[in-house]
Design a protein around this motif. Sequence first.
Motif, PDB file in Angstrom:
ATOM      1  N   GLY A 126      34.705  46.315  39.980  1.00 27.22           N
ATOM      2  CA  GLY A 126      33.631  45.376  40.277  1.00 27.22           C
ATOM      3  C   GLY A 126      33.626  44.955  41.740  1.00 27.22           C
ATOM      4  O   GLY A 126      33.218  43.842  42.071  1.00 27.22           O
ATOM      5  N   CYS A 127      34.079  45.829  42.616  1.00 28.28           N
ATOM      6  CA  CYS A 127      34.006  45.513  44.052  1.00 28.28           C
ATOM      7  C   CYS A 127      32.623  45.885  44.554  1.00 28.28           C
ATOM      8  O   CYS A 127      32.211  47.038  44.440  1.00 28.28           O
ATOM      9  N   PRO A 128      31.885  44.916  45.110  1.00 33.75           N
ATOM     10  CA  PRO A 128      30.513  45.214  45.536  1.00 33.75           C
ATOM     11  C   PRO A 128      30.436  46.212  46.686  1.00 33.75           C
ATOM     12  O   PRO A 128      29.350  46.717  46.984  1.00 33.75           O
ATOM     13  N   GLY A 136      39.515  46.650  52.965  1.00 32.79           N
ATOM     14  CA  GLY A 136      40.723  47.461  52.896  1.00 32.79           C
ATOM     15  C   GLY A 136      41.813  46.881  52.022  1.00 32.79           C
ATOM     16  O   GLY A 136      42.999  47.093  52.285  1.00 32.79           O
ATOM     17  N   CYS A 137      41.434  46.159  50.968  1.00 31.68           N
ATOM     18  CA  CYS A 137      42.464  45.549  50.124  1.00 31.68           C
ATOM     19  C   CYS A 137      43.297  46.617  49.423  1.00 31.68           C
ATOM     20  O   CYS A 137      44.421  46.372  49.015  1.00 31.68           O
ATOM     21  N   GLY A 138      42.697  47.788  49.264  1.00 31.42           N
ATOM     22  CA  GLY A 138      43.471  48.896  48.716  1.00 31.42           C
ATOM     23  C   GLY A 138      43.526  48.958  47.201  1.00 31.42           C
ATOM     24  O   GLY A 138      44.201  49.824  46.637  1.00 31.42           O
ATOM     25  N   LEU A 139      42.831  48.076  46.509  1.00 31.00           N
ATOM     26  CA  LEU A 139      42.870  48.104  45.045  1.00 31.00           C
ATOM     27  C   LEU A 139      42.266  49.399  44.520  1.00 31.00           C
ATOM     28  O   LEU A 139      42.782  50.006  43.577  1.00 31.00           O
ATOM     29  N   CYS A 140      41.168  49.827  45.147  1.00 33.77           N
ATOM     30  CA  CYS A 140      40.520  51.056  44.669  1.00 33.77           C
ATOM     31  C   CYS A 140      41.422  52.264  44.874  1.00 33.77           C
ATOM     32  O   CYS A 140      41.435  53.187  44.059  1.00 33.77           O
ATOM     33  N   VAL A 141      42.213  52.237  45.959  1.00 36.59           N
ATOM     34  CA  VAL A 141      43.162  53.324  46.198  1.00 36.59           C
ATOM     35  C   VAL A 141      44.110  53.423  45.006  1.00 36.59           C
ATOM     36  O   VAL A 141      44.432  54.514  44.527  1.00 36.59           O
TER      37      VAL A 141
HETATM   38  S1  SF4 Z   1      39.570  48.517  49.545  1.00 32.29           S
HETATM   39 FE1  SF4 Z   1      38.314  49.148  47.837  1.00 32.29          FE
HETATM   40  S2  SF4 Z   1      38.393  47.438  46.421  1.00 32.29           S
HETATM   41 FE2  SF4 Z   1      39.128  46.681  48.377  1.00 32.29          FE
HETATM   42  S3  SF4 Z   1      37.327  45.873  49.416  1.00 32.29           S
HETATM   43 FE3  SF4 Z   1      37.483  48.005  50.055  1.00 32.29          FE
HETATM   44  S4  SF4 Z   1      36.232  49.108  48.614  1.00 32.29           S
HETATM   45 FE4  SF4 Z   1      36.603  47.116  47.705  1.00 32.29          FE
END
Ligand code: SF4
Lengths: 588, 195
Positions: free
Chosen positions: A549-551, A568-573
Amino acid sequence: MKAILSGNEAVAQGAWEAGCHVAAAYPGTPGTEILENLGRFPEVYCEWSPNEKVALEVASGASIAGARALSAMKHVGLNVAADPFFTMSYIGVNGGLVIVSADDPGLSSSQNEQDNRWYAIHAKVPMLEPSDSRECLDFTRAAFDISERFDTPVLLRLTTRICHGKSVVETGERVETAVREYRRNLAKNAMLPAFAKQKHYMVEKRLDDLREYGESSPLNSAEMVDGAEIGVIASGVGYQYAREALGDGASFLKIGFSWPLPRRLIREFASKVKILWVVEENDPFLETEIRAMGIPCFGKDVLPVVDELTPAIVARAVLGKKLAQALEAELPPPNRPPLLCPGCPHRGLFFPLGKKKDVIVTGDIGCYGLGSMPPLNVGETTICMGAGFSAAIGFQKAGEKAGRNQKVFGILGDSTFFHSGITGLIDAVVNKSRGVFVIMDNRITAMTGQQENPGSGRTLSGEDTVALDIPKICEACGVRRENIHVVDPYDLKASGEAVDRAWAAEELSVIVTTRPCALLKDVQKEREGLKCSVDEERCVLCGACLNLGCPAITKRGRIVIDQAACNGCGLCVQVCPKKAIGREGEAR
Amino acid sequence: MNAKTRNVLLVGVGGQGTILAGRVLAEGLLSFGYDVKMSEIHGMAQRGGSVSTHVRYGTKVYSPVICRGEADVVAAFEKMEALRRLPYLSPGGRLIVNNHEIFPMPVILGEAEYPREIEKTLSAVAPGTFVVEATKTAEDLGNTKVMNMVLLGAVVKSLGLDGMDWSGTFRACVPPRTVEVNERAFAAGMNLLPG
Ligand code: SF4
Ligand code: SF4
């Protein structure tokens, strides 16, 4: 000088002009900006208090000591501060005391639509209701004078459209007021039963005096139109809507001093018009009183009680006018609900929590309320500040009675923890609750627009101060150290493990997350260079990343990460099973 | 001065700068001698939800909100939001649409579709529809954030207020180092609309 100010800015300006010395508040939409703006004036001591009860008590103490004081809160905040509010009515004031209630008809950002005008009747204090920014300024000044003249706190009642509406005001200079002399006076200031009983007689007498004053107060005004059959009694923004809708086709009695009601003035006005309407948002506050005087009128039998009014709604009710023909396209757009921001640290805890079976999550007021929206879908309840913890205790007990194999996670934020979560924690420890309490410490009061709180290390005026240590407080409240898990929510594995451990624990556990709000200026600077992007060769379009659910992540044929939005929080990675997402850059 | 109250509705997605654009407009109108009222909703809407800012001006303004069917100009900072707020446009009013898409969560999750052919649909019901490349214009100026001022320029042109002197207003409303780029965006926005 002429300026365009919001109602909140105008209240701040008015308080400053009135020589206010002390102001205290807890942030709450739609009234937050009152203290933010008042805080810009060095002559006024301003603070964010941990909650509204404390804020009103600070202002009350200042008033009794002789200073002009103001406390501002949103409507539900006055529920929290109701205890000192009712008793300050008995004590009265020394320096003027003004209490601002910012109500939210239409619920643009609140959990209920309560009409706080009833508090004026209930606590027996005078109430003023400005109808635009100009009146916000003027009425605030008047409120301090009325407060001192009648020895009473004054309720200044605003609504969302007044707070956030902007209109032209005439600003003036500050009138310095001396802090009045203070003398010990138990009969006045200490509400022990014997003294309080005496005071109640005074309060009733004061109401009579105030009612008499209201009859000739310039805060109430009549505009008579020759030959008009319709007369409208209105207050607040309702007046503006009615005036717009009916123009010169009606006479108006605008009630700015709305408690106690000027009965003679109303009777006189009613006698001069054929058809009487009462136009007000939400509850029939004026109408109930007017009907009780035996004056027939139209109002809530036709006008809605729910939501805001508009000129069109008033025109339809009073004139039977049809609503304007509106253009329609047969292409309904999907909803656009508010979202957790890109890079929001809360996402990192919600995600593993949402995956866990046999979990119930009681939520609270704040950004984390957005975690209950899809795709995260974490959270069952939102009651009031602090209830994320306390309701969890009851939920857990009920679950045990029913033999449910569930663990209850109570969630709130740092500001809410200090506001009233801490008492729920104490309750849980002492009464041996076995739930899990999560404090999403993002180091700021985020939802209302980043106000400092006891954990942020700054005061309202930007001075450095002590930053309270949440894990240590939890320990001091009796949570065992091994049951306190401090995690980096950008580390999904660590968050998941903390959730697992807390779930399995026999005793009360606490999880504290440690990443600051993604919207903080410092955070944005620090993470500016951090960006994630998708390697199309590897991506199999499974959509796992979309479930965060990251926009910043959208699917437009392929998966695209918006480079301007990503922090760049990296959660999607971490969620991509094909290692198709990579991060570049370094935090500064 | 026109005695009739004029209504401008700025709509978009939280974070796009509708509120600042509304503020610049209101400050300008005040300096030209109008009575002005403005209304916006903050709070939850700051987090990527749909937002709207109402600006009303004339010799004397009462209500801070615009009713459906009464907006002289609606400026949509995001394409789909134009569709959502279309009912506010007065018949014969001008609808300025930024040709830019921001997907809402139901679309991201595949639960809903981003409406297709929005421009065509809008033009069919509202002949006063103008689709402009505000985001792209701002990008060309080197700062995507000033998209709001590009649209404001187009709004001001539609209202026939482009002959007024807006320079002081920018100096009063935006940080000193961004005055220039904001003014350029504003001027570029005026040029996006035909005469
Ligand atoms: S790193 Fe991924 S989850 Fe985090 S802000 Fe960027 S796109 Fe969203
Ligand atoms: S999780 Fe990875 S593979 Fe799946 S859609 Fe996202 S980027 Fe592609």
